[in-house]
Design a protein around this motif. Structure first.
Motif, PDB file in Angstrom:
ATOM      1  N   SER A  13       3.183  -5.969  14.247  1.00  0.00           N
ATOM      2  CA  SER A  13       2.452  -5.617  13.029  1.00  0.00           C
ATOM      3  C   SER A  13       2.519  -4.108  12.849  1.00  0.00           C
ATOM      4  CB  SER A  13       0.974  -5.980  13.129  1.00  0.00           C
ATOM      5  OG  SER A  13       0.773  -7.330  13.388  1.00  0.00           O
ATOM      6  N   ALA A  14       2.409  -3.685  11.602  1.00  0.00           N
ATOM      7  CA  ALA A  14       2.411  -2.248  11.325  1.00  0.00           C
ATOM      8  C   ALA A  14       1.975  -2.007   9.908  1.00  0.00           C
ATOM      9  CB  ALA A  14       3.821  -1.694  11.493  1.00  0.00           C
ATOM     10  N   PRO A  15       1.332  -0.875   9.649  1.00  0.00           N
ATOM     11  CA  PRO A  15       1.084  -0.530   8.256  1.00  0.00           C
ATOM     12  C   PRO A  15       2.423  -0.327   7.535  1.00  0.00           C
ATOM     13  CG  PRO A  15      -0.126   0.928   9.740  1.00  0.00           C
ATOM     14  CD  PRO A  15       0.826   0.132  10.579  1.00  0.00           C
ATOM     15  N   ILE A  38      11.283 -16.399   9.860  1.00  0.00           N
ATOM     16  CA  ILE A  38      11.366 -15.980   8.446  1.00  0.00           C
ATOM     17  C   ILE A  38      10.130 -16.523   7.733  1.00  0.00           C
ATOM     18  CG2 ILE A  38      12.764 -16.060   6.337  1.00  0.00           C
ATOM     19  CD1 ILE A  38      15.171 -16.768   8.210  1.00  0.00           C
ATOM     20  N   SER A  39       9.303 -15.599   7.260  1.00  0.00           N
ATOM     21  CA  SER A  39       8.045 -16.011   6.638  1.00  0.00           C
ATOM     22  C   SER A  39       8.267 -16.569   5.241  1.00  0.00           C
ATOM     23  CB  SER A  39       7.106 -14.809   6.522  1.00  0.00           C
ATOM     24  OG  SER A  39       6.724 -14.370   7.785  1.00  0.00           O
ATOM     25  N   TYR A  40       7.306 -17.337   4.802  1.00  0.00           N
ATOM     26  CA  TYR A  40       7.248 -17.778   3.402  1.00  0.00           C
ATOM     27  C   TYR A  40       6.325 -16.822   2.662  1.00  0.00           C
ATOM     28  CZ  TYR A  40       9.615 -22.119   4.474  1.00  0.00           C
ATOM     29  OH  TYR A  40      10.564 -23.037   4.852  1.00  0.00           O
ATOM     30  N   THR A  42       4.742 -15.691  -1.504  1.00  0.00           N
ATOM     31  CA  THR A  42       4.722 -15.911  -2.960  1.00  0.00           C
ATOM     32  C   THR A  42       5.071 -14.625  -3.711  1.00  0.00           C
ATOM     33  OG1 THR A  42       2.353 -15.428  -3.039  1.00  0.00           O
ATOM     34  CG2 THR A  42       2.988 -17.741  -2.810  1.00  0.00           C
ATOM     35  N   ARG A  43       5.327 -13.519  -2.980  1.00  0.00           N
ATOM     36  CA  ARG A  43       5.688 -12.306  -3.727  1.00  0.00           C
ATOM     37  C   ARG A  43       7.153 -12.378  -4.145  1.00  0.00           C
ATOM     38  NH1 ARG A  43       9.127  -8.890  -1.351  1.00  0.00           N
ATOM     39  NH2 ARG A  43       8.794  -8.011   0.739  1.00  0.00           N
ATOM     40  N   SER A  44       7.534 -11.548  -5.122  1.00  0.00           N
ATOM     41  CA  SER A  44       8.916 -11.558  -5.603  1.00  0.00           C
ATOM     42  C   SER A  44       9.792 -10.738  -4.675  1.00  0.00           C
ATOM     43  CB  SER A  44       8.988 -10.927  -6.996  1.00  0.00           C
ATOM     44  OG  SER A  44       8.036 -11.504  -7.816  1.00  0.00           O
ATOM     45  N   HIS A  54      15.312 -12.512   4.574  1.00  0.00           N
ATOM     46  CA  HIS A  54      14.120 -11.691   4.806  1.00  0.00           C
ATOM     47  C   HIS A  54      12.859 -12.532   4.705  1.00  0.00           C
ATOM     48  CE1 HIS A  54      17.327  -8.973   3.432  1.00  0.00           C
ATOM     49  NE2 HIS A  54      16.831  -8.197   4.386  1.00  0.00           N
ATOM     50  N   TYR A  55      12.820 -13.367   3.697  1.00  0.00           N
ATOM     51  CA  TYR A  55      11.697 -14.277   3.447  1.00  0.00           C
ATOM     52  C   TYR A  55      12.244 -15.529   2.791  1.00  0.00           C
ATOM     53  CZ  TYR A  55       8.072 -10.591   3.851  1.00  0.00           C
ATOM     54  OH  TYR A  55       7.219  -9.606   4.302  1.00  0.00           O
ATOM     55  N   TYR A  56      11.400 -16.569   2.742  1.00  0.00           N
ATOM     56  CA  TYR A  56      11.597 -17.656   1.790  1.00  0.00           C
ATOM     57  C   TYR A  56      10.648 -17.365   0.636  1.00  0.00           C
ATOM     58  CZ  TYR A  56      14.188 -20.171   5.344  1.00  0.00           C
ATOM     59  OH  TYR A  56      15.120 -20.519   6.285  1.00  0.00           O
ATOM     60  N   SER A  77      -3.569 -14.063   2.922  1.00  0.00           N
ATOM     61  CA  SER A  77      -3.357 -13.451   1.629  1.00  0.00           C
ATOM     62  C   SER A  77      -3.351 -11.941   1.886  1.00  0.00           C
ATOM     63  CB  SER A  77      -4.501 -13.872   0.715  1.00  0.00           C
ATOM     64  OG  SER A  77      -4.565 -13.024  -0.374  1.00  0.00           O
ATOM     65  N   VAL A  78      -2.192 -11.323   1.733  1.00  0.00           N
ATOM     66  CA  VAL A  78      -2.047  -9.911   2.113  1.00  0.00           C
ATOM     67  C   VAL A  78      -2.281  -9.036   0.877  1.00  0.00           C
ATOM     68  CG1 VAL A  78      -0.477  -8.173   3.095  1.00  0.00           C
ATOM     69  CG2 VAL A  78      -0.470 -10.501   3.995  1.00  0.00           C
ATOM     70  N   TYR A  79      -3.105  -8.001   1.042  1.00  0.00           N
ATOM     71  CA  TYR A  79      -3.530  -7.123  -0.059  1.00  0.00           C
ATOM     72  C   TYR A  79      -4.224  -7.937  -1.157  1.00  0.00           C
ATOM     73  CZ  TYR A  79       0.003  -4.058   2.063  1.00  0.00           C
ATOM     74  OH  TYR A  79       0.760  -3.331   2.934  1.00  0.00           O
ATOM     75  N   GLY A  85       3.121 -16.606   5.050  1.00  0.00           N
ATOM     76  CA  GLY A  85       2.823 -17.552   6.121  1.00  0.00           C
ATOM     77  C   GLY A  85       3.975 -17.779   7.075  1.00  0.00           C
ATOM     78  N   THR A  86       3.613 -18.134   8.307  1.00  0.00           N
ATOM     79  CA  THR A  86       4.584 -18.429   9.373  1.00  0.00           C
ATOM     80  C   THR A  86       4.707 -19.944   9.512  1.00  0.00           C
ATOM     81  OG1 THR A  86       3.785 -16.474  10.556  1.00  0.00           O
ATOM     82  CG2 THR A  86       5.067 -18.071  11.834  1.00  0.00           C
ATOM     83  N   ALA A  87       5.903 -20.469   9.303  1.00  0.00           N
ATOM     84  CA  ALA A  87       6.089 -21.925   9.386  1.00  0.00           C
ATOM     85  C   ALA A  87       6.132 -22.366  10.851  1.00  0.00           C
ATOM     86  CB  ALA A  87       7.386 -22.319   8.689  1.00  0.00           C
ATOM     87  N   LEU A 103       7.630 -12.570  15.411  1.00  0.00           N
ATOM     88  CA  LEU A 103       6.916 -12.696  14.132  1.00  0.00           C
ATOM     89  C   LEU A 103       6.595 -11.303  13.606  1.00  0.00           C
ATOM     90  CD1 LEU A 103       4.104 -15.282  15.081  1.00  0.00           C
ATOM     91  CD2 LEU A 103       6.473 -15.754  14.558  1.00  0.00           C
ATOM     92  N   ASP A 104       6.981 -11.029  12.378  1.00  0.00           N
ATOM     93  CA  ASP A 104       6.621  -9.762  11.735  1.00  0.00           C
ATOM     94  C   ASP A 104       5.504 -10.104  10.760  1.00  0.00           C
ATOM     95  OD1 ASP A 104       6.389  -7.789   9.806  1.00  0.00           O
ATOM     96  OD2 ASP A 104       8.529  -7.381   9.685  1.00  0.00           O
ATOM     97  N   ILE A 105       4.259  -9.958  11.205  1.00  0.00           N
ATOM     98  CA  ILE A 105       3.128 -10.407  10.385  1.00  0.00           C
ATOM     99  C   ILE A 105       2.006  -9.372  10.397  1.00  0.00           C
ATOM    100  CG2 ILE A 105       3.672 -12.854  10.726  1.00  0.00           C
ATOM    101  CD1 ILE A 105       1.490 -13.031  12.780  1.00  0.00           C
TER     102      ILE A 105
HETATM  103  P1  5GP Z   1       5.896  -6.847   2.552  1.00  0.00           P
HETATM  104  O1  5GP Z   1       5.434  -7.424   1.250  1.00  0.00           O
HETATM  105  O2  5GP Z   1       5.872  -5.346   2.552  1.00  0.00           O
HETATM  106  O3  5GP Z   1       7.214  -7.437   3.003  1.00  0.00           O
HETATM  107  O4  5GP Z   1       4.854  -7.313   3.666  1.00  0.00           O
HETATM  108  C1  5GP Z   1       3.491  -7.050   3.539  1.00  0.00           C
HETATM  109  C2  5GP Z   1       2.783  -7.423   4.802  1.00  0.00           C
HETATM  110  O5  5GP Z   1       2.816  -8.848   5.013  1.00  0.00           O
HETATM  111  C3  5GP Z   1       3.390  -6.836   6.069  1.00  0.00           C
HETATM  112  O6  5GP Z   1       2.308  -6.292   6.842  1.00  0.00           O
HETATM  113  C4  5GP Z   1       4.008  -8.007   6.782  1.00  0.00           C
HETATM  114  O7  5GP Z   1       3.999  -7.858   8.202  1.00  0.00           O
HETATM  115  C5  5GP Z   1       3.066  -9.107   6.365  1.00  0.00           C
HETATM  116  N1  5GP Z   1       3.660 -10.439   6.541  1.00  0.00           N
HETATM  117  C6  5GP Z   1       4.939 -10.812   6.364  1.00  0.00           C
HETATM  118  N2  5GP Z   1       5.101 -12.109   6.658  1.00  0.00           N
HETATM  119  C7  5GP Z   1       3.888 -12.576   7.040  1.00  0.00           C
HETATM  120  C8  5GP Z   1       3.388 -13.859   7.479  1.00  0.00           C
HETATM  121  O8  5GP Z   1       4.111 -14.838   7.589  1.00  0.00           O
HETATM  122  N3  5GP Z   1       2.069 -13.922   7.776  1.00  0.00           N
HETATM  123  C9  5GP Z   1       1.231 -12.862   7.674  1.00  0.00           C
HETATM  124  N4  5GP Z   1      -0.046 -13.042   8.014  1.00  0.00           N
HETATM  125  N5  5GP Z   1       1.650 -11.654   7.273  1.00  0.00           N
HETATM  126  C10 5GP Z   1       2.962 -11.505   6.962  1.00  0.00           C
END
Ligand code: 5GP
Length: 232
Positions: A13-15, A38-40, A42-44, A54-56, A77-79, A85-87, A103-105
């Motif tokens: 994790s990181a800012p 690879i996370s899922y 809803t952002r574009s 990078h993502y789904y 829900s980020v920001y 989400g992590t599948a 996991l990059d979360i």
């Molecule tokens: P960005 O939109 O800049 O790619 O990511 C925004 C934030 O969402 C980052 O802190 C990233 O680590 C986090 N993030 C990415 N994938 C996931 C995930 O699957 N679950 C969670 N909880 N955070 C995630």
């Protein structure tokens, strides 16, 4: 029959703007048997981001369907804007292949994973100070001023959670940080192997230990102070 491989799960994790993506990219290129979850989201997509790499990228409806079908190991829900989400399937696949999983979360996701998988290894990547983070965010030219302010404020709140992580990596010089991150991954594999270390392996474990929370705490406090001293 040998017992099934229990994947080591690494959480990074990181800012935003801490240089995490580059560190993760280098780590994955240089580390065999380490899969990326690879996370899922809803952002574009941004810039050159590709679906499935990078993502789904999915719709809110698809994401909510996956939540109901219990397909996520964690989601957040980020920001407050988008779901991430992590599948679960990535963990199953890593297990089948005998690989470990990265996991990059975000901080919320890391806390959920630590509850479900207490053996997961969590690593928090930090910028050297607030000024450097602000400069990096402005330099990449992706965000308007208002978003940068929001990211800086979010960074401060995330950094307050640093002591929930096992390792703290202060990303000042990319090459050194990259070596340290690889040492952390390698040292956890060595520990899990349960066998005695060679002198080279011992050096890797010692390097990783320098970034353990207990050893890194005194280096984090001035960074945190630099964020607290500049409220938005
Ligand atoms: P960005 O939109 O800049 O790619 O990511 C925004 C934030 O969402 C980052 O802190 C990233 O680590 C986090 N993030 C990415 N994938 C996931 C995930 O699957 N679950 C969670 N909880 N955070 C995630």
């Amino acid at each position: 029959m040998s017992p099934p491989h229990k994947p080591i799960v690494y959480i990074v994790s990181a800012p935003s703007g801490s240089g995490k993506s580059t560190l993760v990219k280098v780590l994955l290129e240089m580390t065999p048997r380490l899969d990326f979850s690879i996370s899922y989201t809803t952002r574009s997509p941004r810039g050159s981001e590709q679906n499935g790499k990078h993502y789904y990228f999915v719709s809110r409806e698809e994401f909510e369907h996956m939540i109901r079908a219990d397909e996520f190991l964690e989601y957040a829900s980020v920001y407050g804007l988008n779901y991430y989400g992590t599948a679960r399937r990535f963990l199953r696949e890593a297990e089948q292949k005998g690989h470990d999983l990265l996991l990059d979360i975000d901080v919320q996701g890391a806390a959920q994973i630590k509850q479900k998988l207490p053996d997961a290894i969590s690593i928090f990547v930090l910028p050297p100070d607030r000024k450097t983070l602000e400069w990096r965010l402005r330099k990449r030219g992706e965000d308007p001023d208002e978003t940068i302010d929001r990211r800086l404020d979010a960074a401060r709140r995330e950094i307050e959670n640093y002591d929930k992580y096992d390792y703290i990596l202060i990303n000042d010089k990319l090459e050194e940080s990259s070596d340290s991150l690889r040492a952390i991954v390698e040292s956890e594999r060595l520990r899990q192997s349960g066998r005695p270390f060679s002198p080279e392996e011992k050096a890797i474990v010692d390097l990783a230990d320098q970034d353990r929370l207990a050893s890194a705490r005194h280096r984090v406090l001035p960074i945190l102070a630099s964020f607290r001293a500049s409220p938005p």
